[in-house]
Design a protein around this motif. Sequence first.
Motif, PDB file in Angstrom:
ATOM      1  N   ASN A 126       0.816  -1.243  -0.046  1.00 29.87           N
ATOM      2  CA  ASN A 126       0.170   0.089   0.092  1.00 29.87           C
ATOM      3  C   ASN A 126       0.870   1.231   0.021  1.00 29.87           C
ATOM      4  N   ASP A 127       0.987   1.914  -1.257  1.00 28.89           N
ATOM      5  CA  ASP A 127       2.090   3.072  -1.403  1.00 28.89           C
ATOM      6  C   ASP A 127       1.225   4.131  -1.699  1.00 28.89           C
ATOM      7  N   VAL A 128       1.368   5.194  -0.653  1.00 31.44           N
ATOM      8  CA  VAL A 128       0.530   6.422  -0.668  1.00 31.44           C
ATOM      9  C   VAL A 128       0.936   7.225  -1.924  1.00 31.44           C
ATOM     10  N   SER A 129       2.244   7.084  -2.296  1.00 30.75           N
ATOM     11  CA  SER A 129       2.767   7.776  -3.429  1.00 30.75           C
ATOM     12  C   SER A 129       2.349   7.259  -5.010  1.00 30.75           C
ATOM     13  N   GLY A 130       1.668   5.988  -4.598  1.00 36.88           N
ATOM     14  CA  GLY A 130       1.239   5.188  -6.006  1.00 36.88           C
ATOM     15  C   GLY A 130       2.692   4.709  -6.839  1.00 36.88           C
ATOM     16  N   GLY A 131       3.950   4.768  -6.192  1.00 32.71           N
ATOM     17  CA  GLY A 131       5.201   4.382  -6.851  1.00 32.71           C
ATOM     18  C   GLY A 131       6.023   5.429  -7.419  1.00 32.71           C
ATOM     19  N   LEU A 132       5.637   6.703  -6.962  1.00 32.05           N
ATOM     20  CA  LEU A 132       6.190   7.983  -7.360  1.00 32.05           C
ATOM     21  C   LEU A 132       7.387   8.435  -6.152  1.00 32.05           C
ATOM     22  N   ALA A 133       7.293   7.965  -5.287  1.00 32.33           N
ATOM     23  CA  ALA A 133       8.347   8.245  -4.142  1.00 32.33           C
ATOM     24  C   ALA A 133       9.727   7.512  -4.322  1.00 32.33           C
ATOM     25  N   ASP A 134       9.655   6.264  -5.041  1.00 23.84           N
ATOM     26  CA  ASP A 134      10.847   5.363  -5.218  1.00 23.84           C
ATOM     27  C   ASP A 134      10.581   4.896  -6.552  1.00 23.84           C
ATOM     28  N   ASP A 135      11.767   5.044  -7.508  1.00 23.17           N
ATOM     29  CA  ASP A 135      11.618   4.745  -8.694  1.00 23.17           C
ATOM     30  C   ASP A 135      11.632   3.069  -8.841  1.00 23.17           C
ATOM     31  N   ARG A 136      12.338   2.269  -7.460  1.00 20.37           N
ATOM     32  CA  ARG A 136      12.316   0.895  -7.561  1.00 20.37           C
ATOM     33  C   ARG A 136      11.222   0.158  -7.116  1.00 20.37           C
ATOM     34  N   MET A 137      10.140   0.956  -6.500  1.00 18.88           N
ATOM     35  CA  MET A 137       8.942   0.462  -6.072  1.00 18.88           C
ATOM     36  C   MET A 137       8.460  -0.454  -7.054  1.00 18.88           C
ATOM     37  N   ILE A 138       7.951  -0.120  -8.106  1.00 22.46           N
ATOM     38  CA  ILE A 138       7.075  -0.761  -9.435  1.00 22.46           C
ATOM     39  C   ILE A 138       7.869  -2.012  -9.953  1.00 22.46           C
ATOM     40  N   PRO A 139       9.072  -1.984  -9.856  1.00 23.54           N
ATOM     41  CA  PRO A 139       9.978  -3.276 -10.266  1.00 23.54           C
ATOM     42  C   PRO A 139       9.745  -4.446  -9.415  1.00 23.54           C
ATOM     43  N   VAL A 140      10.021  -3.928  -8.128  1.00 18.75           N
ATOM     44  CA  VAL A 140      10.102  -4.782  -6.887  1.00 18.75           C
ATOM     45  C   VAL A 140       8.799  -5.522  -6.763  1.00 18.75           C
ATOM     46  N   VAL A 141       7.489  -4.697  -6.894  1.00 19.46           N
ATOM     47  CA  VAL A 141       6.185  -5.337  -6.733  1.00 19.46           C
ATOM     48  C   VAL A 141       6.102  -6.167  -7.983  1.00 19.46           C
ATOM     49  N   ALA A 142       6.385  -5.793  -9.147  1.00 24.69           N
ATOM     50  CA  ALA A 142       6.093  -6.501 -10.486  1.00 24.69           C
ATOM     51  C   ALA A 142       6.696  -7.864 -10.346  1.00 24.69           C
ATOM     52  N   GLU A 143       8.032  -7.826  -9.883  1.00 26.30           N
ATOM     53  CA  GLU A 143       8.853  -8.984  -9.685  1.00 26.30           C
ATOM     54  C   GLU A 143       8.352 -10.014  -8.539  1.00 26.30           C
ATOM     55  N   ARG A 144       7.833  -9.417  -7.641  1.00 25.79           N
ATOM     56  CA  ARG A 144       7.280 -10.384  -6.533  1.00 25.79           C
ATOM     57  C   ARG A 144       5.808 -10.912  -6.878  1.00 25.79           C
ATOM     58  N   GLY A 145       5.105 -10.218  -7.981  1.00 25.80           N
ATOM     59  CA  GLY A 145       3.824 -10.328  -8.128  1.00 25.80           C
ATOM     60  C   GLY A 145       2.918 -10.149  -7.049  1.00 25.80           C
ATOM     61  N   ALA A 146       2.963  -9.277  -6.189  1.00 21.87           N
ATOM     62  CA  ALA A 146       2.075  -8.732  -5.297  1.00 21.87           C
ATOM     63  C   ALA A 146       1.147  -7.631  -5.716  1.00 21.87           C
TER      64      ALA A 146
END
Length: 301
Positions: free
Chosen positions: A118-138
């Motif tokens: 649950n990311d209040v920034s929608g992935g904007l605060a950390d550019d690694r967030m989307i790749p990490v979540v995508a890799e984990r399939g969460a």
Amino acid sequence: MSKQTGRRHVAGLTAWDRCAVMGVVNVTPDSFSDGGRWFDTTAAIKHGLDLVAEGADLIDVGGESTRPGASRVDEDEELRRVVPVVRGLASEGVTLSVDTMRARVAEQSLAAGAALVNDVSGGLADDRMIPVVAERGAPFVVMHWRGYLEGGNVRGTYRDVVTEVVDELRARVEALLEGGIAPDRIVVDPGLGFSKDAGHDLELLARLDRLRSLGHPLLVAASRKRFLGRVLAGPGGAPPPARERDAATAAVSALAAHAGAWAVRVHEVRATADAVRVARAIEGAGAPAPGTTVTGPDGAR
């Protein structure tokens, strides 16, 4: 998907037959609602289990306050606060969300047993967030966000708040899809109270249908927020403290459930758990029984 409301489900999580209740565990000393009450790891785990006993379907664990004016916590400190609580609750079979803007915290929390980010920034605060979540399939909650609220950075000017929030969320959803997050694992959140005043929040709640038109499950996080205090105070009155806004929160939860929200995020669970169950019972009572034909008073279909 619920036949009564068109409520969507999130892949990888339980498919509840009603609006789910997400209980909040703030492992922080400075959250606007309950800062410091569950700062100790043992106390936080116990609180999470208590919320489940009161009817929470999943628990959202966060180690950084996002209230207006709050300073960011150091990443290592956020990890120290969050991961042991996630691990402890996961060991008890609790379905967990981690409330973080940092990819490293998300990654370690998922490894410790969290099921949702649950990311209040929608992935904007950390550019690694989307790749990490995508890799984990969460599954991933993308909230409408216009920047940090630290230092009075509110940026809450809108010509049409509903249209702008929907459009900005749509752009974030497209970024998530391009980043490899599956469409059935994306949840949208209008970000009540984030760069929005009370009028904006109320407009968004009145038009949840527009948010649901994005085609993804909807999380509504209204619990104890400032706009409820303003409503309860009335013109010229003093808003009640955050912990005196739980009845108002339950009212919003019932309305959000009736409007087809996938989940509501709340600090006090019992009243909201009752509210969403009543909303579901009313939905069920209003639906025609299988195999019946609905007619008007003159027999016309």
